[in-house]
Enzyme design. Structure first.
Site, PDB file in Angstrom:
ATOM      1  N   PHE A  53      15.228   1.084   2.058  1.00 40.95           N
ATOM      2  CA  PHE A  53      14.085   0.327   1.569  1.00 40.95           C
ATOM      3  C   PHE A  53      13.716   0.867   0.196  1.00 40.95           C
ATOM      4  O   PHE A  53      13.365   2.027   0.042  1.00 40.95           O
ATOM      5  CB  PHE A  53      12.869   0.435   2.497  1.00 40.95           C
ATOM      6  CG  PHE A  53      11.718  -0.410   2.004  1.00 40.95           C
ATOM      7  CD1 PHE A  53      11.684  -1.770   2.272  1.00 40.95           C
ATOM      8  CD2 PHE A  53      10.712   0.136   1.226  1.00 40.95           C
ATOM      9  CE1 PHE A  53      10.658  -2.569   1.782  1.00 40.95           C
ATOM     10  CE2 PHE A  53       9.676  -0.654   0.731  1.00 40.95           C
ATOM     11  CZ  PHE A  53       9.653  -2.009   1.021  1.00 40.95           C
ATOM     12  N   ASP A  83      15.571   8.053  -4.489  1.00 39.07           N
ATOM     13  CA  ASP A  83      14.278   7.403  -4.294  1.00 39.07           C
ATOM     14  C   ASP A  83      13.419   8.329  -3.439  1.00 39.07           C
ATOM     15  O   ASP A  83      13.587   8.408  -2.228  1.00 39.07           O
ATOM     16  CB  ASP A  83      14.495   6.044  -3.614  1.00 39.07           C
ATOM     17  CG  ASP A  83      13.177   5.309  -3.351  1.00 39.07           C
ATOM     18  OD1 ASP A  83      12.105   5.947  -3.434  1.00 39.07           O
ATOM     19  OD2 ASP A  83      13.225   4.097  -3.038  1.00 39.07           O
ATOM     20  N   LYS A 112       4.283   6.665  -4.057  1.00 37.75           N
ATOM     21  CA  LYS A 112       3.270   6.739  -2.986  1.00 37.75           C
ATOM     22  C   LYS A 112       2.219   7.871  -3.106  1.00 37.75           C
ATOM     23  O   LYS A 112       1.069   7.609  -3.378  1.00 37.75           O
ATOM     24  CB  LYS A 112       3.952   6.782  -1.628  1.00 37.75           C
ATOM     25  CG  LYS A 112       4.579   5.428  -1.277  1.00 37.75           C
ATOM     26  CD  LYS A 112       4.952   5.329   0.176  1.00 37.75           C
ATOM     27  CE  LYS A 112       5.181   3.906   0.619  1.00 37.75           C
ATOM     28  NZ  LYS A 112       6.518   3.371   0.389  1.00 37.75           N
TER      29      LYS A 112
HETATM   30  C1  LIG Z   1       7.192   2.292  -0.244  1.00 42.37           C
HETATM   31  C2  LIG Z   1       8.517   2.529  -0.820  1.00 42.37           C
HETATM   32  C3  LIG Z   1       8.954   1.817  -1.946  1.00 42.37           C
HETATM   33  C4  LIG Z   1       8.155   0.703  -2.567  1.00 42.37           C
HETATM   34  O1  LIG Z   1       6.939   1.159  -3.072  1.00 42.37           O
HETATM   35  P1  LIG Z   1       5.782   0.080  -3.426  1.00 42.37           P
HETATM   36  O2  LIG Z   1       4.725   0.924  -4.093  1.00 42.37           O
HETATM   37  O3  LIG Z   1       5.349  -0.521  -2.135  1.00 42.37           O
HETATM   38  O4  LIG Z   1       6.356  -0.914  -4.333  1.00 42.37           O
HETATM   39  C5  LIG Z   1      10.191   2.133  -2.467  1.00 42.37           C
HETATM   40  N1  LIG Z   1      10.952   3.094  -1.929  1.00 42.37           N
HETATM   41  C6  LIG Z   1      10.565   3.809  -0.850  1.00 42.37           C
HETATM   42  C7  LIG Z   1      11.451   4.878  -0.293  1.00 42.37           C
HETATM   43  C8  LIG Z   1       9.337   3.537  -0.242  1.00 42.37           C
HETATM   44  O5  LIG Z   1       8.952   4.216   0.825  1.00 42.37           O
END
Ligand SMILES: *Cc1c(COP(=O)(O)O)cnc(C)c1O
Length: 425
Positions: free
Chosen positions: A160, A245, A274
């Protein structure tokens, strides 16, 4: 105390004296139905606790999905945000500001970035990954002089990376992708944690490999240190970028600044978001070393809001509080304690994660019913799968608060099992 003091906000919208059900009715006739019905209407928070419109208190074990690193209404973060906003709120990227520069320097320091490393600020996780996607395209993409065009980008099954088109192309879940095809091309998803598949996939047409050190949305699935090391080896050999990420795992979530720290590898880029702003929206792309940091040249990327004085002040305040208040140590202690105790709970079959990013599996498909039972009992938790619970509480969660949840857990499991059986009839 669960009332809200009179504030300028309450002059604009009456935040007390309306039942949750009334707000939900207004919500459904005014907000787009992409999130389903909100579980509760929340009006106030303090530390790891939040209160809903009906006055009920909850222990927040999800922290706004790993966002509220220091809990709710942290006094220091609050005062830094307010004072920055009262001094200078926004300037556009025709200008810079001291908080923007100081935050970039701080992020380079905590990520042990080598000389020549740089930071790009965005407003969210998906935007940080969008910038990383463009970075990958600039790594010898079609149209570059000489060599094979690098058009392939590799991500993992279960990944994700966000919901905008580039980040969505990196995200694996069909239900999120299919309605929006065609997505930016060239992305290949390979099986999670499969070293042979990784070796086979990375070649001299690969621009980048995107990895989450721990897949959060897929139910808290960690990649092994060995996998990360081999990913570094094969990307280096092929001239591909290794992009981590750490939107969910970064900024102390695992008891270290970065989840990838233990592996000892130096990636080419890391994305953060986040927990970075302690609840204030901000995202960042860190590029490692001179060469990667100069792939995007003037005019090739930009943002109106990214890195504004308030967002960067919020992040500076968050990093300072994490550092000065023993937060990383707390994450390690309370996280290890929770994971150990969870493993002994009847009905829990597996516990995964690191620090305070924890997933655990149950012996039946009762996770959604457990979320409901949790809310009724005053706990906010999350179910990323039918038999998986995820918790990502504020990093300041105390052992006593962890114990409150552990003590309630057998009852939550029993209630969820009874409810699930009843629903099936
Ligand atoms: C939440 C998340 C995203 C996306 O972040 P948003 O601020 O919702 O756009 C991308 N990568 C990871 C691993 C995430 O947990």
């Amino acid at each position: 105390m669960n009332t809200i003091e009179k504030s300028p906000v309450t002059e604009l919208v009456e935040t007390t004296g309306h039942a949750g059900s009334e707000w939900l009715a207004r919500y459904s006739s005014s907000l787009m139905g992409v999130f389903g019905t909100p579980q509760r209407v929340l009006v106030r928070g303090a530390g790891c606790l939040v209160w809903d419109a009906d006055g009920k208190e909850y222990l927040d074990l999800l922290g706004g999905i790993a966002v509220n690193a220091l809990g709710h209404a942290h006094p220091f973060v609050t005062s830094v945000i307010s004072s920055q906003l009262a001094t200078l709120g926004h300037v556009s990227n025709f200008f810079t500001s001291p908080t923007q520069v100081a935050l970039a320097e701080k992020l380079l320091a905590i990520s042990n970035a080598p000389a020549g490393s740089k930071v790009f600020f965005a407003n969210s996780g998906t935007e940080a990954n969008e910038a990383a996607f463009k970075l990958a395209r600039r790594n010898g993409g079609a149209g570059e002089s000489g060599g094979t065009p690098r058009t392939k980008i590799i991500a993992l099954e279960g990944a994700f990376h966000g919901r905008t088109m580039g980040a969505l192309a990196l995200t694996a879940k069909e239900a999120y992708r299919t309605p929006f095809e065609p997505l930016p091309g060239g992305v290949v998803h390979i099986p999670f944690g499969d070293i042979d598949a990784l070796r086979a996939a990375v070649d001299n047409t690969t621009a980048a490999v995107f990895l989450e050190p721990i897949q959060g949305e897929a139910g808290v699935r960690p990649l092994s240190t060995e996998y990360l090391k081999i990913a570094r080896e094969v990307t280096t050999a092929a001239g591909a970028l290794l992009i981590l990420d750490e939107v969910q795992t970064g900024i102390g979530r695992t008891g270290k600044w970065l989840a990838s720290e233990d592996s000892g590898i130096v990636p080419d880029a890391i994305t953060l978001a986040k927990g970075l702003g302690g609840g204030f929206p901000i995202g960042a792309l860190i590029t490692f070393g001179e060469k990667t940091s100069s792939l995007l040249t003037p005019g090739q990327h930009g943002t109106t809001f990214g890195g504004n004085p308030v967002a960067t002040a919020a992040a500076l305040a968050t990093l300072h509080a994490v550092e000065s208040q023993g937060v990383l140590e707390n994450v390690r202690t309370v996280g290890a304690y929770l994971r150990r105790e969870l493993a002994d709970v009847d009905g829990v079959t597996e516990v995964r994660g690191d620090g305070l990013l924890i997933g655990f599996d149950l012996d039946a498909d009762i996770a959604p019913a457990m979320v409901t039972a949790g809310l009724e009992a005053g706990f906010i938790i999350n179910s990323p799968g039918p038999r998986t619970i995820r918790i990502a509480p504020p990093l300041i969660l105390t052992q006593e608060q962890a114990d409150r949840f552990l003590a309630a857990l057998p009852e939550l499991i029993a209630t969820a099992k009874a409810q699930t059986t009843k629903d099936a009839k």
